[in-house]
Each structure stands twice: as structure tokens, then as C-alpha cells.
Design an enzyme around this catalytic site. Structure first.
Site, short mmCIF file in Angstrom:
data_model
loop_
_atom_site.label_atom_id
_atom_site.label_comp_id
_atom_site.label_asym_id
_atom_site.label_seq_id
_atom_site.Cartn_x
_atom_site.Cartn_y
_atom_site.Cartn_z
N HIS A 1 2.48 -5.10 5.89
CA HIS A 1 3.47 -4.29 5.17
C HIS A 1 4.46 -5.24 4.47
O HIS A 1 4.82 -6.29 5.04
CB HIS A 1 4.21 -3.36 6.14
CG HIS A 1 5.03 -2.34 5.43
ND1 HIS A 1 6.25 -2.63 4.87
CD2 HIS A 1 4.79 -1.04 5.12
CE1 HIS A 1 6.72 -1.54 4.28
NE2 HIS A 1 5.85 -0.56 4.41
N GLU B 1 0.88 -0.59 -2.15
CA GLU B 1 2.31 -0.30 -2.07
C GLU B 1 3.08 -1.28 -2.96
O GLU B 1 3.45 -2.38 -2.50
CB GLU B 1 2.80 -0.44 -0.63
CG GLU B 1 2.19 0.55 0.33
CD GLU B 1 3.15 0.90 1.45
OE1 GLU B 1 3.48 2.07 1.60
OE2 GLU B 1 3.61 -0.02 2.16
#
Ligand code: PGA
Length: 249
Positions: free
Chosen positions: A92, A164
Site C-alpha cells: 500500500h 491506486e
């Protein structure tokens, strides 16, 4: 066709297990009625066991790559597997910003697969990288390095990639869905042409300021298989709406 995958990334929230269970119970009530959506919840480590006992399909937000030993503060993939975790978010951008490297993500990915868990590998460019025309180069590097030295593993596993864009995370500035779809196409080409995956071996989800207003537009795109939802997954009605809209498409 695969189910749409909607993942609630609670990040470092909420601050009590009661609140976490309350969120989950609320979402699960909606999720139970859905036919076309797989709902996955990614709470902080400390709540995983509670949620799984209540029937959650759960993702961890990170893991460590060694199986056991003197690694203060870390959680192994074996521990995750043993409490019934199914997915692990890897790479992430919030972790990359705290110093996680492509090399560490590569080792974590191998540990996740060794224990039969499903990785949700996050990739995406920063605003500076995007503005300087490096988006594709960055994404290619993140994927190729994550799979470095994978000759030893068979490709017989499930994989989720989360695109993302860092500039879209938590900013309210979601990527244009058509542009996101083009980037998903680029990612798909790397997985198939460079790495040898079959087209049905993986799903590519989008993350970055997804809400009930834009989820429909994202999921209408052909290569957007679901969403990784941060901020909106802490807002009960908003997230339940996202699940319901995803199911209706
Ligand atoms: P956001 O976060 O939905 O709040 O932009 C997404 C994520 O970081 O996974």
C-alpha cells in the site's frame, strides 16, 4: 464472469473492537443479500480474529516475510493463515511512504503465496511521477519487481492487483474512470505478456477516493473488477450504498 470484489480498507481505524464489529455487522447485513459482489474487510490486525469469528472474509493490511522468530512487532503470514485470514494487502502506498521497498514487497508476496493466501498488490504513481510522464514506468517497475525470482513458484494461485494512484488516495480527487481503465489495461498487459499469467488468474481493482457517487462509473469499465475503498468504508451508509450499487451493475 468473476464477482466484483469490494474491499473495505479500514486503515488504522476504529479505536475499539466494538466499533469495528458494529461496522462489520452493518456491512454484512447488506453483503448477505448481494449476488454479484464479494465483500472483503481489511481491519487492523488486532480485530481480525473477532471479525473472522463473526463470518467475515478478511484481509490483513500487511504482513512480514519471515515465518517466525526474533522480529519484534511483526506478524507472519502463517499467523494470519492460522486465524483464517484469506487476503493480504501488500505494498500500500502508505506503507511504501514509510519505507517499504520493492524488495520487501517481493519477499512478502512470496510469503503470502507460500501460505496459500491471496495477495492484493497495490501499485500506483505519485503526482510528481504522473506529472513528469513516468506513470507507466513506475507501475511496470512495481509489478516486475514484486514478481522478481518467481520462477520457483507455480502460477497456480489467485492474485488481486489494486491500481491506486497515490494522488487520488484520501484526497477526494478520484482518477477519471476511463483513464483508470486504460491503466488497468496496461497492468493486464504486463501480467499476461511479461509475466505469463492467464487472463482469468487475476482481478484488477481500483482504489483512490471511491465513493457512492463514482463507484458505478468505475465498475462500468470493462477491466475494473472492483474497488479498494478507504475513507468511505468508515461511513456506514455510504459504504453499504457502494456495496449495493456494485451489486446492481
Ligand atoms: P481512499 O483510500 O478511499 O480513502 O482514497 C483508498 C486506499 O488507500 O486504499
Amino acid at each position: 464472469m468473476k464477482q466484483k470484489l469490494i474491499i473495505a480498507n479500514l486503515k488504522m481505524n476504529p479505536s475499539t473492537s466494538e466499533e469495528c464489529l458494529d461496522l462489520f455487522n452493518y456491512y454484512q447485513k447488506t453483503a448477505e443479500r448481494l449476488k454479484n459482489v464479494d465483500f472483503v474487510i481489511a481491519p487492523p490486525f488486532i480485530y481480525l480474529k473477532d471479525l473472522i469469528e463473526k463470518g467475515a472474509v478478511a484481509a490483513a493490511q500487511d504482513c512480514f516475510y519471515e515465518e517466525a522468530g526474533a522480529y519484534t512487532g511483526e506478524i507472519s503470514t502463517l499467523m494470519l493463515k492460522n486465524v483464517g485470514v484469506k487476503y493480504v494487502i501488500l505494498g500500500h502506498s502508505e506503507r511504501r511512504q514509510m519505507g517499504e521497498t520493492d524488495e520487501m514487497i517481493n519477499k512478502k508476496l512470496q510469503a503470502v503465496l507460500r501460505n496459500g493466501l491471496i495477495p492484493i498488490l497495490c501499485v500506483g504513481e505519485t503526482k510528481e511521477e504522473r506529472d513528469s510522464g513516468k506513470k507507466e514506468e513506475v507501475i511496470r517497475r512495481q509489478i516486475i519487481k514484486a514478481f522478481n525470482n518467481f520462477k520457483l513458484l507455480t502460477f497456480n494461485f489467485e492474485l488481486v492487483i489494486a491500481y491506486e494512484p497515490v494522488w487520488a488516495i484520501g484526497t477526494g480527487l478520484a482518477c477519471n474512470p476511463k483513464e483508470a481503465n486504460k491503466t488497468h489495461q496496461f497492468i493486464q498487459n504486463i501480467l499476461v505478456s511479461d509475466l505469463g499469467f492467464g487472463i482469468s488468474d487475476f482481478q484488477i481493482v481500483y482504489g483512490g477516493s471511491v465513493d457512492s457517487q463514482n463507484i458505478g462509473e468505475f465498475l462500468k469499465e470493462p477491466i475494473i473488477d472492483g474497488a479498494l475503498v478507504g475513507g468511505a468504508s468508515l461511513k456506514k451508509e455510504e459504504f453499504a450504498k457502494i456495496l449495493a450499487i456494485a451489486d446492481s451493475l
